[in-house]
Design a protein around this motif. Sequence first.
Motif, short mmCIF file in Angstrom:
data_model
loop_
_atom_site.label_atom_id
_atom_site.label_comp_id
_atom_site.label_asym_id
_atom_site.label_seq_id
_atom_site.Cartn_x
_atom_site.Cartn_y
_atom_site.Cartn_z
N UNK A 86 3.53 -4.37 -6.46
CA UNK A 86 3.06 -3.14 -5.64
C UNK A 86 2.34 -2.32 -6.62
N UNK A 87 1.56 -1.50 -6.03
CA UNK A 87 0.67 -0.38 -6.84
C UNK A 87 1.61 0.43 -7.15
N UNK A 88 0.88 1.42 -8.04
CA UNK A 88 1.93 2.54 -8.66
C UNK A 88 2.28 3.64 -7.78
N UNK A 89 1.29 3.95 -6.62
CA UNK A 89 1.72 4.77 -5.89
C UNK A 89 2.84 4.19 -4.83
N UNK A 90 2.95 2.99 -4.58
CA UNK A 90 3.93 2.55 -3.81
C UNK A 90 5.26 2.43 -4.34
N UNK A 91 5.22 2.00 -5.63
CA UNK A 91 6.49 2.22 -6.52
C UNK A 91 7.04 3.66 -6.58
N UNK A 92 6.24 4.65 -6.55
CA UNK A 92 6.65 6.04 -6.54
C UNK A 92 7.26 6.32 -5.09
N UNK A 93 6.91 5.71 -4.18
CA UNK A 93 7.19 6.06 -2.81
C UNK A 93 8.69 5.51 -2.70
N UNK A 94 8.85 4.38 -3.02
CA UNK A 94 10.22 3.52 -3.07
C UNK A 94 11.33 4.38 -3.84
N UNK A 95 10.81 4.88 -5.06
CA UNK A 95 11.73 5.70 -5.98
C UNK A 95 11.96 7.16 -5.23
#
Length: 599
Positions: free
Chosen positions: A89-98
């Motif tokens: 997934x894109x960087x924003x999505x990885x932030x969202x999960x975190x």
Amino acid sequence: MEAKDDMIRGGQFIVTETKAEDVFTPEDFSDEQKMMRDSVKEFVDREIWPKKEEFEKKNYDLTEEIMRKAGELGFLGVAVPEEYDGLGMDFVSTMLVCDYISGATGSIATAFGAHTGIGTLPITLYGTEEQKKKYIPKLATGEWFGAYCLTEPDAGSDANSGKTKAVLTEDGKHYKISGQKMWISNAGFCDLFIVFARIEDDKNITGFIVEKDLDNGISLGEEEKKLGIHSSSTRQVFFSDTKVPVENILGERNGGFKIAMNALNVGRIKLAAACLDAQRRVIDSAVKYANDRVQFNTPIAKFGAIRSKLAEMATAVYTDEAASYRAAKNIEDRIHLRKESGNSPQEAELKGVEEFAIECSILKVAVSEDAQDCTDEGIQIYGGMGFSADTPMESAWRDARISRIYEGTNEINRMLSVGMLMKKAMKGHIDYMGPAQAVADELTGIPSFDTPDYSELFSEEKAMLQKLKKVFLMVSGSAAQKFGAELEDHQQLLLASSDILIEIYMAESALLRAEKNAKKEGEEAQKVQIAMAKLRLYQAVEKISQKAKEGIISFAEGDEQKMMLMGLKRFTKYDNYPNVVELRNIIADKVTEDNTYNF
């Protein structure tokens, strides 16, 4: 915002005016991102939040169990490329999960961050193809867990001073690693360590991938007794002639310090994300308690003292969300641009994050401190009950405290932010000295007495932001001119300059988010967001005024000091001061009526 050659560079916000339409906000999440967010929230509400008390009983098995379930659902592999069994997934999505997986308890936040970030990412970014194929699928799915062995008893912030040694065996097939590592998250249940050791008398440390085999010279200390994150496994790890195949060197010899620093850049912005939902959940608990708790025949949520707290807590997390996702999208756009320019996915991500290392440090400091303040006010709203371990505030407060130490202390990150900005300026990546000299010239010139036109939304606030940037350029520019390369020796001055830089970035992020949404939805529909942006800017002006004065009188004397103090007064003066109490009441009305943080 599409990737383009002239897109903003890291740190450039201090010398340019960013347009609202060019920032990404939480309101811009795609449908896919919203679905992922809701899936993570549902998982946390089902599997973690109801067991919050259990996490305070040092139940390490529960943490491991939750992590395995997270792996089965794909949450551990969001940042891992699909060819290694991740979601890619894109960087924003990885932030969202975190963000959303970390809110219920610091124990899971720590286990998740240590595994997906510093436990997995170094192999993803620096590993050989063979290393990635062998280890990443196991880490991405939760079959294996990772840990990161950098810190030593005498090597903390000075990470490159570690004494752990790696000696090549006579047959040249293995390195024997010997040394002691401490504060190792996930040590109790991990399967793999990223270990940093020095080969012979090398200048820099080297990274190694070390499988956890207790019959191979690896032993663990007892679980540490900690203030918070009670169910996060934290142990010392001892290596005694632990044999590691030479093919398990991570990256290149002497390259470990670079790996450690780049892993920390990612870790810093991800730590900011990990502090967001923790704040939302504290606010939700606090406002529900305040609405239910009756004193003097009135819910305490009606009292001005409580309303002020709720408004400022909401404003802080609103700002933190705005700044965190603004920077995340900037990083994502830079990654896409580098890929289009021919960089490998690994190189693109490394350089994309490195480009915004200043913002990563800013966010790490600002959001971790907001999270601490939020939990502290949460306890205060609960009163005596807040001090009790029977309520969620007490553990939230203890868990929040570590965030100011993780990923480099906040003091280190404060000094790094200004230091990195100066280095970018010297490399010509940011035109810093030109604007700084322009401010110096303005101080000796005749001020304008024209009446500004403040008819548009945020027109005065934008003008104030530009003046605050002049404050930073005035203080840091004069200090750099006076001390030159020795500026880094003046830590208290750097800390004051950094606080100015941080306040500008955070306040600007809130303002841009509110402006963008007001343009889409209308000012009346966004009046609470507008109030939060104005309140956050006012707070920034007050803090910058204090920190800049502290800096000026510490290094300037005589006429220079008088001129800079006059400039400071001019640059921090509103033409029309906001009614701060009214702003807080607008925000508090929304939060108490909704009985939740709902932005």
